[in-house]
Write a protein that holds these residues in place. Structure first.
Motif, PDB file in Angstrom:
ATOM      1  N   ALA A 231       7.972 -21.455  58.358  1.00  0.00           N
ATOM      2  CA  ALA A 231       9.225 -20.692  58.444  1.00  0.00           C
ATOM      3  C   ALA A 231       9.326 -20.006  59.808  1.00  0.00           C
ATOM      4  O   ALA A 231      10.417 -19.928  60.395  1.00  0.00           O
ATOM      5  N   ILE A 232       8.189 -19.547  60.312  1.00  0.00           N
ATOM      6  CA  ILE A 232       8.211 -18.867  61.615  1.00  0.00           C
ATOM      7  C   ILE A 232       8.506 -19.867  62.731  1.00  0.00           C
ATOM      8  O   ILE A 232       9.248 -19.569  63.666  1.00  0.00           O
TER       9      ILE A 232
ATOM     10  N   GLY B 251      11.584 -17.756  72.303  1.00  0.00           N
ATOM     11  CA  GLY B 251      11.448 -17.711  70.848  1.00  0.00           C
ATOM     12  C   GLY B 251      10.925 -16.362  70.383  1.00  0.00           C
ATOM     13  O   GLY B 251      11.030 -15.356  71.099  1.00  0.00           O
ATOM     14  N   TRP B 252      10.338 -16.346  69.191  1.00  0.00           N
ATOM     15  CA  TRP B 252       9.874 -15.075  68.604  1.00  0.00           C
ATOM     16  C   TRP B 252       8.360 -14.910  68.726  1.00  0.00           C
ATOM     17  O   TRP B 252       7.877 -13.876  69.169  1.00  0.00           O
ATOM     18  N   SER B 253       7.600 -15.976  68.360  1.00  0.00           N
ATOM     19  CA  SER B 253       6.130 -15.862  68.342  1.00  0.00           C
ATOM     20  C   SER B 253       5.583 -15.493  69.714  1.00  0.00           C
ATOM     21  O   SER B 253       4.694 -14.657  69.834  1.00  0.00           O
ATOM     22  N   ARG B 254       6.127 -16.101  70.757  1.00  0.00           N
ATOM     23  CA  ARG B 254       5.625 -15.802  72.104  1.00  0.00           C
ATOM     24  C   ARG B 254       5.949 -14.378  72.514  1.00  0.00           C
ATOM     25  O   ARG B 254       5.167 -13.717  73.187  1.00  0.00           O
ATOM     26  N   MET B 255       7.118 -13.905  72.083  1.00  0.00           N
ATOM     27  CA  MET B 255       7.501 -12.540  72.412  1.00  0.00           C
ATOM     28  C   MET B 255       6.565 -11.546  71.708  1.00  0.00           C
ATOM     29  O   MET B 255       6.059 -10.594  72.312  1.00  0.00           O
ATOM     30  N   VAL B 256       6.281 -11.826  70.420  1.00  0.00           N
ATOM     31  CA  VAL B 256       5.378 -10.952  69.655  1.00  0.00           C
ATOM     32  C   VAL B 256       3.999 -10.944  70.317  1.00  0.00           C
ATOM     33  O   VAL B 256       3.397  -9.890  70.525  1.00  0.00           O
ATOM     34  N   THR B 257       3.522 -12.142  70.650  1.00  0.00           N
ATOM     35  CA  THR B 257       2.192 -12.267  71.247  1.00  0.00           C
ATOM     36  C   THR B 257       2.109 -11.489  72.553  1.00  0.00           C
ATOM     37  O   THR B 257       1.149 -10.766  72.810  1.00  0.00           O
ATOM     38  N   SER B 258       3.153 -11.625  73.352  1.00  0.00           N
ATOM     39  CA  SER B 258       3.149 -10.940  74.642  1.00  0.00           C
ATOM     40  C   SER B 258       3.182  -9.419  74.454  1.00  0.00           C
ATOM     41  O   SER B 258       2.498  -8.675  75.147  1.00  0.00           O
ATOM     42  N   ARG B 259       3.949  -8.979  73.474  1.00  0.00           N
ATOM     43  CA  ARG B 259       4.096  -7.542  73.200  1.00  0.00           C
ATOM     44  C   ARG B 259       2.799  -6.906  72.709  1.00  0.00           C
ATOM     45  O   ARG B 259       2.578  -5.720  72.870  1.00  0.00           O
ATOM     46  N   LEU B 260       1.962  -7.745  72.043  1.00  0.00           N
ATOM     47  CA  LEU B 260       0.749  -7.192  71.421  1.00  0.00           C
ATOM     48  C   LEU B 260      -0.458  -7.230  72.334  1.00  0.00           C
ATOM     49  O   LEU B 260      -1.549  -6.837  71.926  1.00  0.00           O
TER      50      LEU B 260
END
Ligand SMILES: Cc1cc2nc3c(=O)[nH]c(=O)nc-3n(C[C@H](O)[C@H](O)[C@H](O)COP(=O)(O)O)c2cc1C
Length: 272
Positions: A218-219, A239-248
């Motif tokens: 789904a992600i 996308g979303w996953s890369r943004m989350v990863t970068s933010r964390l």
């Protein structure tokens, strides 16, 4: 602005369309939310600020403590300085109204002290959570109210990049800090923005108990949908996953906020 329920749900969820069986004008307005970062230069109609604050104060408040305040900034030089404290975000100085949402323990403390009472309760992290939840609810009420008036806005978490300097800029007393800012203005029709897709409800909605398993399929589908949205808006296609990863990734992305605990201590917050 009006919209058909199915179209609005389609914009938010793409192919994960659900049947809108209940609906209201408030929901219609909420589903059309998009952050607006480009405004017409004109000042807001008289009375707008006060009615936005009335909407904000109509939000529920934990034990009715009302541990928040809002500072309205329209002075161009001050908006300019605040934008520089927030990674040079131009929309702060371009918005006719910039609201600073403050978690404020000082009023409650003064009232308790005037009654000769101890204020140890303010030293606990729990009380900060109370203040943050309350100010978030209040601010979002103001955002929904602004959008219902045809205005638009965007939250500014970057007010916490230099939380001490922001507090000094608006002369906050000890026991108060700016949790976030909010730009408000009439959206510039020449630079429209669109509704940003969200994760499917199959990911975020749980029934009775939490499903701890991450639904990577789904992600992945959401990543595709968000990338297509970013492309359509001329944004970086990450996308979303890369943004989350970068933010964390840690202090490298915190922009000063990695010092928040120490800076809040300097502003009088004990957080035990
Ligand atoms: C607490 C909070 C802080 C935010 N801080 C910023 C910010 O500093 N700068 C910015 O341009 N957008 C900021 N945003 C906006 C988000 O990026 C935006 O809400 C998110 O990407 C979803 O897009 P949408 O609001 O258009 O649906 C913030 C949003 C929230 C809720």
């Amino acid at each position: 602005m009006s919209g058909e329920p199915r179209e609005l749900l389609m914009a938010r969820y793409g192919a994960d369309l659900m049947e809108p069986r209940v609906w209201s004008q408030v929901i219609e307005s909420q589903l059309q939310h998009r952050s607006v970062r480009a405004y017409l230069p004109e000042a807001l109609p008289a009375g707008t600020l006060e009615i936005l604050v009335a909407a904000a104060q109509s939000a529920p408040s934990s034990s009715n403590l009302q541990l928040w305040d809002v500072v309205a900034v329209t002075d161009q030089a001050r908006k300019q300085r605040l934008s520089m404290l927030a990674d040079d975000q131009a929309h702060i100085r371009n918005a006719p109204l910039f609201l600073l949402w403050v978690v404020n323990f000082s009023r409650a403390e003064a009232v308790a002290k005037a009654a000769g009472r101890v204020v140890e309760g303010l030293e606990y992290l729990e009380m900060l959570v109370v203040g943050l939840v309350d100010v978030g609810l209040a601010a979002q009420n103001a955002m929904v109210a602004a959008e219902s008036l045809g205005l638009g806005g965007v939250y500014i978490g970057a007010m916490r990049d230099h939380v001490d300097q922001v507090a000094a800029e608006i002369a906050l007393p000890p026991g108060a800090f700016v949790a976030f800012g909010m730009c408000v203005g009439k959206p510039d029709p020449a630079r429209p923005t669109a509704v940003k897709p969200r994760l499917p409800q199959s990911v975020v909605l749980h029934h009775e108990q939490f499903r701890a398993q991450t639904d990577f399929d789904a992600i992945a589908a959401y990543d595709e949908r968000l990338t297509a949205f970013q492309k359509s808006q001329g944004m970086a296609e990450i996308g979303w996953s890369r943004m989350v990863t970068s933010r964390l990734r840690g202090a490298g992305y915190m922009k000063g906020r990695e010092h928040l605990r120490a800076l809040l201590a300097g502003l009088g917050f004990k957080l035990r």
